[in-house]
Structure formats: C-alpha cells, structure tokens
Design a protein around this motif. Structure first.
Motif, PDB file in Angstrom:
ATOM      1  N   ALA A   1      12.520   3.572   0.775  1.00 21.21           N
ATOM      2  CA  ALA A   1      12.169   4.906   1.282  1.00 21.21           C
ATOM      3  C   ALA A   1      10.841   5.382   0.721  1.00 21.21           C
ATOM      4  CB  ALA A   1      13.282   5.900   0.933  1.00 21.21           C
ATOM      5  N   ILE A   2      10.635   5.172  -0.575  1.00 18.10           N
ATOM      6  CA  ILE A   2       9.373   5.581  -1.211  1.00 18.10           C
ATOM      7  C   ILE A   2       8.201   4.817  -0.598  1.00 18.10           C
ATOM      8  CG2 ILE A   2       8.051   5.562  -3.374  1.00 18.10           C
ATOM      9  CD1 ILE A   2      10.785   6.022  -4.820  1.00 18.10           C
TER      10      ILE A   2
ATOM     11  N   ARG B   1       3.025   1.492  -5.483  1.00 13.44           N
ATOM     12  CA  ARG B   1       2.740   0.561  -4.379  1.00 13.44           C
ATOM     13  C   ARG B   1       2.216   1.337  -3.171  1.00 13.44           C
ATOM     14  NH1 ARG B   1       7.199  -2.621  -6.417  1.00 13.44           N
ATOM     15  NH2 ARG B   1       8.758  -1.553  -5.132  1.00 13.44           N
ATOM     16  N   VAL B   2       2.537   2.630  -3.106  1.00 17.58           N
ATOM     17  CA  VAL B   2       2.012   3.494  -2.045  1.00 17.58           C
ATOM     18  C   VAL B   2       0.617   3.966  -2.446  1.00 17.58           C
ATOM     19  CG1 VAL B   2       2.350   5.641  -0.745  1.00 17.58           C
ATOM     20  CG2 VAL B   2       4.332   4.268  -1.428  1.00 17.58           C
ATOM     21  N   SER B   3       0.549   4.587  -3.634  1.00 17.33           N
ATOM     22  CA  SER B   3      -0.721   5.115  -4.143  1.00 17.33           C
ATOM     23  C   SER B   3      -0.505   5.602  -5.568  1.00 17.33           C
ATOM     24  CB  SER B   3      -1.195   6.285  -3.273  1.00 17.33           C
ATOM     25  OG  SER B   3      -2.142   7.075  -3.961  1.00 17.33           O
ATOM     26  N   ALA B   4      -1.532   5.490  -6.379  1.00 14.43           N
ATOM     27  CA  ALA B   4      -1.451   6.005  -7.754  1.00 14.43           C
ATOM     28  C   ALA B   4      -1.279   7.519  -7.750  1.00 14.43           C
ATOM     29  CB  ALA B   4      -2.706   5.622  -8.526  1.00 14.43           C
ATOM     30  N   HIS B   5      -1.632   8.148  -6.635  1.00 11.69           N
ATOM     31  CA  HIS B   5      -1.559   9.606  -6.535  1.00 11.69           C
ATOM     32  C   HIS B   5      -0.268  10.088  -5.865  1.00 11.69           C
ATOM     33  CE1 HIS B   5      -5.733   9.587  -7.766  1.00 11.69           C
ATOM     34  NE2 HIS B   5      -6.013   8.778  -6.769  1.00 11.69           N
ATOM     35  N   HIS B   6       0.570   9.140  -5.442  1.00  6.98           N
ATOM     36  CA  HIS B   6       1.816   9.504  -4.749  1.00  6.98           C
ATOM     37  C   HIS B   6       2.862   9.920  -5.785  1.00  6.98           C
ATOM     38  CE1 HIS B   6       4.607   9.636  -1.445  1.00  6.98           C
ATOM     39  NE2 HIS B   6       5.447   8.819  -2.060  1.00  6.98           N
ATOM     40  N   ILE B   7       3.303  11.168  -5.721  1.00  4.18           N
ATOM     41  CA  ILE B   7       4.276  11.706  -6.677  1.00  4.18           C
ATOM     42  C   ILE B   7       5.659  11.744  -6.023  1.00  4.18           C
ATOM     43  CG2 ILE B   7       4.890  13.683  -8.127  1.00  4.18           C
ATOM     44  CD1 ILE B   7       2.271  12.244  -8.914  1.00  4.18           C
TER      45      ILE B   7
ATOM     46  N   ILE C   1      13.894   5.209 -13.550  1.00  2.00           N
ATOM     47  CA  ILE C   1      12.611   5.893 -13.381  1.00  2.00           C
ATOM     48  C   ILE C   1      11.482   4.879 -13.203  1.00  2.00           C
ATOM     49  CG2 ILE C   1      10.914   7.395 -14.536  1.00  2.00           C
ATOM     50  CD1 ILE C   1      13.369   8.825 -15.811  1.00  2.00           C
ATOM     51  N   ARG C   2      11.567   3.785 -13.935  1.00  2.00           N
ATOM     52  CA  ARG C   2      10.558   2.727 -13.813  1.00  2.00           C
ATOM     53  C   ARG C   2      10.554   2.146 -12.393  1.00  2.00           C
ATOM     54  NH1 ARG C   2      12.371  -0.209 -17.750  1.00  2.00           N
ATOM     55  NH2 ARG C   2      11.376   1.115 -19.298  1.00  2.00           N
ATOM     56  N   ARG C   3      11.735   1.982 -11.827  1.00  2.00           N
ATOM     57  CA  ARG C   3      11.815   1.467 -10.445  1.00  2.00           C
ATOM     58  C   ARG C   3      11.176   2.446  -9.460  1.00  2.00           C
ATOM     59  NH1 ARG C   3      17.933  -0.061  -9.366  1.00  2.00           N
ATOM     60  NH2 ARG C   3      17.094  -0.429  -7.277  1.00  2.00           N
ATOM     61  N   VAL C   4      11.405   3.745  -9.680  1.00  4.40           N
ATOM     62  CA  VAL C   4      10.763   4.767  -8.842  1.00  4.40           C
ATOM     63  C   VAL C   4       9.240   4.690  -8.997  1.00  4.40           C
ATOM     64  CG1 VAL C   4      10.441   7.264  -8.526  1.00  4.40           C
ATOM     65  CG2 VAL C   4      12.748   6.339  -8.848  1.00  4.40           C
ATOM     66  N   GLU C   5       8.802   4.536 -10.243  1.00  8.18           N
ATOM     67  CA  GLU C   5       7.358   4.465 -10.521  1.00  8.18           C
ATOM     68  C   GLU C   5       6.708   3.254  -9.849  1.00  8.18           C
ATOM     69  OE1 GLU C   5       5.126   6.557 -12.644  1.00  8.18           O
ATOM     70  OE2 GLU C   5       6.693   7.762 -11.715  1.00  8.18           O
ATOM     71  N   PHE C   6       7.336   2.102  -9.963  1.00  5.49           N
ATOM     72  CA  PHE C   6       6.786   0.888  -9.338  1.00  5.49           C
ATOM     73  C   PHE C   6       6.687   1.060  -7.827  1.00  5.49           C
ATOM     74  CE2 PHE C   6       8.185  -1.905 -13.097  1.00  5.49           C
ATOM     75  CZ  PHE C   6       6.890  -1.990 -13.579  1.00  5.49           C
ATOM     76  N   ALA C   7       7.705   1.690  -7.232  1.00  5.98           N
ATOM     77  CA  ALA C   7       7.688   1.897  -5.776  1.00  5.98           C
ATOM     78  C   ALA C   7       6.594   2.864  -5.376  1.00  5.98           C
ATOM     79  CB  ALA C   7       9.055   2.404  -5.307  1.00  5.98           C
ATOM     80  N   ARG C   8       6.408   3.926  -6.149  1.00  2.47           N
ATOM     81  CA  ARG C   8       5.412   4.943  -5.759  1.00  2.47           C
ATOM     82  C   ARG C   8       3.985   4.435  -5.914  1.00  2.47           C
ATOM     83  NH1 ARG C   8       2.218   7.651  -8.980  1.00  2.47           N
ATOM     84  NH2 ARG C   8       2.576   7.520 -11.212  1.00  2.47           N
TER      85      ARG C   8
END
Length: 224
Positions: free
Chosen positions: A207-208, A23-29, A14-21
């Motif tokens: 992908a994220i 990097r796109v935007s704090a608002h990217h879910i 989950i942390r890896r998903v969070e770090f990737a998202r």
C-alpha cells in the motif's frame, strides 16, 4: 515478550514501514494508526510507552470506554468503523481526531446536520470501495471524486482530508495492487486532499509503495 523484546519487535515493524516509504521517496511520510479494537486499555498503554500515539477503534462504545480509561494520556483517537446514523451523536460526544469511513452521501448529510447543530466540525476520510466488493462499504471508484467534491461543497462542517480504502480481498498481489492504485489515482485528483489511508497488517508495504501515507495496523502492532 518482555518490554525490551516488545520494543525491538515494534522497531522492526517501523523499519518495514520506513523501507517501504523510502522506496517511494525520501520525502514520503507515513503515519501509523494502531488499530486497537481487539486490545485492552493496558495493551494500548504498553504500546504508548514505546512511542505509538495514534489509535483506531471500530465501535463507538469501545472508543468511548477506552478513551475514558486512558484519558490521562494525550492519545490521538481515530474512528475507523462504519458509522450508523443513530450513533452519530455518540461519536461527536467523543470528538475523535479523524473519522475514516464516510461511506455514503446519506451519512454525510446526516453527519452535517448533527455537526451544524453542535456548531462543530469533524475531520473525515471518504471511504472508497476500490475493489468493488459486495462485502465492503464505500463509494464506487466511478463516483468517488464527484461525491467528494459534492460533500466538500454542501457539507461545510465536514472537513474532508482525503480518502481511505481496504485492499482487495485476494491472494493475487496484482489484484490487491490494482485496488490500491485505483484509490491513489482518485486521491491524487482531489484538490486539497492530504491523506491517502491504505494498508493493513498484511499488505501495508504494498500500500505504501502505491502511495499510501497512512496505514492502519492492528494484529501486527499487538502481536505479543
């Protein structure tokens, strides 16, 4: 792994998903769908107890069996496999939360017919063969937008929510990235689309970063 070790392991995914998202935007879910096709009901139950709620199966009979075995749990079931027309009614009996692989106009029209007869609707994703690989199903990038709009107009019982694709089968990260960017570009041009499902266990971070907001994670979620 014992339960505590497994929880720490999933927390790391989950942390890896969070770090990737971020990097796109704090608002990217980003939503995780755990692909449980090689897992038992007991293994799904263990992951559920940690907090994972959405699960995907790629065979209608497996989806039926596991959803019945785990019917006491409010699991969100997704169907991620390619759907044969003779299995449509079986899938509709289960009524999954989301069907990920609407891969042809022929399937869309048959699905619409069966949905209309039952007076029901189904949320679906249009599958795009963004890497143009013979081994993959889906609409070619050149026709995906037009086909999406055609289905939205002609098949009122199909609720198109967005698109899905599988990253290019390649060791070249640039090639994989290009396939994700192709899908995301189409997604961004679709009116009302809210889901861009790209990324699996081996490429979900890339992908994220290319815009995916739903990842389908199998082996990495059940790696015990």
């Amino acid at each position: 792994m014992n339960k505590e070790e497994y929880k720490l392991y999933i927390d790391d995914v989950i942390r890896r998903v969070e770090f990737a998202r971020v990097r796109v935007s704090a608002h990217h879910i980003v939503k995780i769908v755990a692909i449980s096709k090689y897992s038992t009901a007991k293994e799904i139950e263990e992951l559920y107890s940690i907090g994972q709620r959405a699960y995907g199966e790629n065979k209608v009979q497996d989806l039926r069996a596991k959803s019945e075995e785990l019917k006491e749990l409010p699991i969100e079931w997704h169907f991620v496999g390619n759907l044969q027309k003779n299995k449509i009614n079986n899938l509709l009996d289960i009524d999954p939360t989301l069907f990920h692989a609407l891969d042809s106009l022929e399937l869309a029209y048959e699905l619409q017919k069966k949905l209309k007869a039952r007076d029901m609707t189904l949320d679906c994703l249009l599958q795009i063969n963004s890497a143009k690989e013979d081994s993959k199903h889906g609409f070619m990038p050149e026709t995906a937008k037009e086909s999406y709009e055609k289905i939205a107009k002609e098949c009122p019982n199909i609720n198109l929510k967005g698109v899905m694709s599988i990253g290019a089968h390649s060791n070249d990260i640039g090639v994989i990235k290009k396939s994700f960017e192709t899908t995301y570009k189409i997604y961004s041009e679709l009116e009302g689309a809210t889901i861009c499902s790209m990324g699996m266990s081996g490429d979900f971070e890339l992908a994220i970063e290319c815009g995916s907001n739903m990842v389908r994670l199998g082996s990495i979620m059940f790696n015990k």
